[in-house]
Design a protein around this motif. Sequence first.
Motif, PDB file in Angstrom:
ATOM      1  N   ALA A   1      31.113  33.561  53.924  1.00  0.00           N
ATOM      2  CA  ALA A   1      30.886  32.198  53.432  1.00  0.00           C
ATOM      3  C   ALA A   1      29.867  31.469  54.303  1.00  0.00           C
ATOM      4  O   ALA A   1      29.014  30.722  53.793  1.00  0.00           O
TER       5      ALA A   1
ATOM      6  N   ARG B   1      21.902  29.118  51.624  1.00  0.00           N
ATOM      7  CA  ARG B   1      21.752  28.089  50.594  1.00  0.00           C
ATOM      8  C   ARG B   1      21.174  26.796  51.143  1.00  0.00           C
ATOM      9  O   ARG B   1      20.253  26.211  50.567  1.00  0.00           O
TER      10      ARG B   1
ATOM     11  N   ARG C   1      27.383  32.810  56.081  1.00  0.00           N
ATOM     12  CA  ARG C   1      26.048  33.355  55.771  1.00  0.00           C
ATOM     13  C   ARG C   1      25.494  32.743  54.486  1.00  0.00           C
ATOM     14  O   ARG C   1      24.323  32.363  54.419  1.00  0.00           O
ATOM     15  N   CYS C   2      26.355  32.666  53.468  1.00  0.00           N
ATOM     16  CA  CYS C   2      25.919  32.103  52.179  1.00  0.00           C
ATOM     17  C   CYS C   2      25.548  30.634  52.319  1.00  0.00           C
ATOM     18  O   CYS C   2      24.571  30.169  51.720  1.00  0.00           O
ATOM     19  N   ARG C   3      26.314  29.889  53.135  1.00  0.00           N
ATOM     20  CA  ARG C   3      26.022  28.470  53.318  1.00  0.00           C
ATOM     21  C   ARG C   3      24.681  28.280  54.033  1.00  0.00           C
ATOM     22  O   ARG C   3      23.881  27.417  53.638  1.00  0.00           O
TER      23      ARG C   3
END
Length: 422
Positions: free
Chosen positions: A122, A129, A124-126
């Motif tokens: 999560a 993004r 890494r994705c944040r």
Amino acid sequence: MLRQIALIDCNSFYVSCERLFEPRLRSKAVVVLSNNDGCVVARSKEAKRIPVEMGVPFFEIKDLVETGKVIALSSNYTLYGDLSARVMTTLAGFGRSQEVYSIDECFLDLTGDPKPTETMIAARCRVLRDVGIPTSVGIGPTKTLAKLASEIAKGLPAGVFVMPPPGPALAEVLGKLPVAEVWGVGPAFQATLRTWNIKTVLDLARLPPERMQRKYGVVGERVVRELRGEACHLLVEGPEPKQTITVSRSFSRDIAALPDLRAAASSFAERAAEKARSGHRAAGAVTAWLSANRFKADAPDCGGSLTHVFPVATNSTPELVNAVDAMVRRLWELGQPEGRWKKAGVLLLDLVDDRARQTSLFGEVERERAGRISTALDEASRRFGTTALCSGTRLLSKNWKPLAGRCSPRRTTRWNEVLEVG
């Protein structure tokens, strides 16, 4: 409770920063060069495959650049620093505590998190993004194992790897890794380990800690213990107070003119003063130095340094600039008539906390005024950029500035360089 430490590493960070605003660079072989476009300090994975080696001088790969096989860019530290701050701020909320280790790495304490892998996916994705920077994450019971895990993670689709707890599974992983992968094991360290027939990380982990302690002291002993899963390095949540502050640059060419040297030194003094104030430090003394081009056989022996001691520790820009300017003029005089210089620098010494420094019975009004001036300079720099207000000597010349002909715009910190769409 098993300790869980995560090491988040920004992938090819300088290159990733450049690609963020230049989609044409994606999937291309890209390198970023050091000051004065001297040598390679960052590479994309495509450049690594060519291969372009880290630290190689630019002139050795110039033919690859001219033929279009490699794209070379000058360092844009303003952009990199701003994006780094955004990455670290985004990651701070994903752990119990955070240690910012470098411009592109940080540690997070995940101890007690029942699902550390999911948490880091999560995270890494944040970051991808919200900031646009790809990362890899390694998780382990110690900092050293987390660092190793982050290197393994770079080759995984999920970008996250968790080191097994101490035992057979951990031994299997460490047995596949060359000892050169261990954090802190440099070339000299590796040379000694080869004589001991140490080839893999597992070989190193199996060494008696006492043997490492006798050869390399407590540092060597801690490497072995950390590889065994024994935590020897705690997270440092705040930076240690600086004991010295250095600002130095190499010039784009050899400089002989006094105005060029004065302008450069004043710029360095201003930057050193800003760094001191941002860390609540004040300098008891300042050293200014000049050096000749050591790569030229016929370069005159004109290098030297001078130190000025302040009656009261200071971080005032005017006070530091005046002291440095006087010393540079004296060094220039000592180097005449044939002096030519390639590099200069400013070093702040005897640093103390500016909130608890020893003052004087005299000159308090002048120091208060200098403090207000410095505060105004900092505010102007934050709002309008570092060149909005500066000392007069800094405007004497621009001939000293490093080569940066391949530098990208500072997209996130300069209004006149913001990306335009449409």
